[in-house]
Enzyme design. Sequence first.
Site, short mmCIF file in Angstrom:
data_model
loop_
_atom_site.label_atom_id
_atom_site.label_comp_id
_atom_site.label_asym_id
_atom_site.label_seq_id
_atom_site.Cartn_x
_atom_site.Cartn_y
_atom_site.Cartn_z
N MET A 60 72.42 16.02 22.32
CA MET A 60 73.49 15.42 21.51
C MET A 60 72.90 14.45 20.49
O MET A 60 73.62 13.61 19.94
CB MET A 60 74.50 14.72 22.41
CG MET A 60 75.21 15.70 23.35
SD MET A 60 76.86 15.21 23.80
CE MET A 60 76.54 13.65 24.61
N HIS B 1 65.28 10.29 22.01
CA HIS B 1 64.32 9.32 22.55
C HIS B 1 63.22 10.09 23.29
O HIS B 1 63.22 11.33 23.27
CB HIS B 1 65.04 8.31 23.44
CG HIS B 1 65.91 8.94 24.49
ND1 HIS B 1 65.42 9.72 25.50
CD2 HIS B 1 67.26 8.95 24.64
CE1 HIS B 1 66.40 10.14 26.27
NE2 HIS B 1 67.55 9.70 25.76
N HIS C 179 64.24 13.16 25.49
CA HIS C 179 64.42 14.41 24.74
C HIS C 179 63.05 14.95 24.27
O HIS C 179 62.80 16.15 24.33
CB HIS C 179 65.28 14.17 23.49
CG HIS C 179 66.63 13.61 23.75
ND1 HIS C 179 66.98 12.32 23.45
CD2 HIS C 179 67.75 14.17 24.28
CE1 HIS C 179 68.25 12.11 23.77
NE2 HIS C 179 68.74 13.21 24.28
N GLY D 249 66.99 18.19 31.23
CA GLY D 249 66.38 17.09 31.95
C GLY D 249 66.99 16.91 33.35
O GLY D 249 68.19 17.10 33.54
P1 AMP Z 1 71.78 14.40 25.84
O1 AMP Z 1 71.39 14.29 24.41
O2 AMP Z 1 71.98 13.09 26.51
O3 AMP Z 1 72.90 15.38 26.06
O4 AMP Z 1 70.52 15.02 26.58
C1 AMP Z 1 69.94 16.23 26.16
C2 AMP Z 1 68.94 16.69 27.20
O5 AMP Z 1 67.94 15.69 27.35
C3 AMP Z 1 69.58 16.87 28.58
O6 AMP Z 1 69.02 18.03 29.19
C4 AMP Z 1 69.17 15.62 29.32
O7 AMP Z 1 69.07 15.79 30.71
C5 AMP Z 1 67.80 15.35 28.71
N1 AMP Z 1 67.45 13.94 28.88
C6 AMP Z 1 68.17 12.86 28.48
N2 AMP Z 1 67.57 11.72 28.87
C7 AMP Z 1 66.46 12.08 29.54
C8 AMP Z 1 65.42 11.37 30.21
N3 AMP Z 1 65.41 10.03 30.27
N4 AMP Z 1 64.42 12.06 30.79
C9 AMP Z 1 64.41 13.42 30.75
N5 AMP Z 1 65.37 14.16 30.15
C10 AMP Z 1 66.37 13.51 29.55
#
Ligand code: AMP
Length: 279
Positions: free
Chosen positions: A30, A34, A37, A147
């Site tokens: 999304m 960081h 990602h 993740g």
């Molecule tokens: P999001 O943008 O929050 O929807 O996350 C996108 C992807 O990045 C998802 O598969 C999350 O699980 C992964 N993700 C977000 N934060 C972390 C983290 N701290 N460590 C590992 N993967 C992450």
Amino acid sequence: MKIVKTIKEVRDQVREWRKEGLSVGLVPTMGYLHEGHESLILKAVKDNDRVVVSDFVNPMQFGPTEDLATYPRDLDHDARLVENAGADLIFNPEPEEMYLDDFSSFVDMSTLTGGLCGKTRPIHFRGVCTVVSKLFNIVTPDRAYFGEKDAQQLAVIKHMVSDLSYGIEIVGCPIIREADGLAKSSRNTYLSEEERKAALVLSKSLFEEKKKIEEGLKDVKTIVSDIRTNIEKEPLAKIDYVEVVSWPDLKAKETVDGQVLCAIAVYIGKTRLIDNFIL
Ligand code: AMP
């Protein structure tokens, strides 16, 4: 590295890659990227000839009282991170590109999505499964990266891929943390200085309990109660849930045997944070 906004542009690019016999990895995000990602992107770059990163704040996975309007966005920053990590394409559609006015087909799951985050966020996983299905159909990747930070999501997507015969390898990647232990999250940006300190209670209470389990503690009631007691000591924290379930089928457990997921969701002020460990 290219940034595209339309489904057609992604399809045209992937078709070119396929003509050359190249493999394709997908990292759904999304945005507001960081190091968490980035770790997924780096793994995808290692495993595949070409990598697509989707950067889309998916309205369908937000409940009516959640933070869709305030969710942080910074495409320029994301583009730099994606390019430096070696990925090839960012897919950054507008919501109207993904959901036409008469959109009416959803991917819903009858197991795995009712507990943990699904209790507080009842429509969340329907939105996640629907958008991830669309991304799989648009990008047709060989592998997709998720993740363990969102452990329930990872279990749900693996199950969906098996149920719907996607033929895509789902790769789970470990949680990336700040130096002091806080799991990296785009939502950490909501935290005030005081809340940022308070947020440490999530990882601290989990690390402490993980150690006890490794030293032999097996009773789930004791584990849950220890973690709750620790979190309740922090005045800015309000528990959503603390649970220990089997991994990856997310069933209730009384004792720790086999693989388990210990997952928590905690409000720090108004910000809902999640963290977990799999043992
Ligand atoms: P999001 O943008 O929050 O929807 O996350 C996108 C992807 O990045 C998802 O598969 C999350 O699980 C992964 N993700 C977000 N934060 C972390 C983290 N701290 N460590 C590992 N993967 C992450």
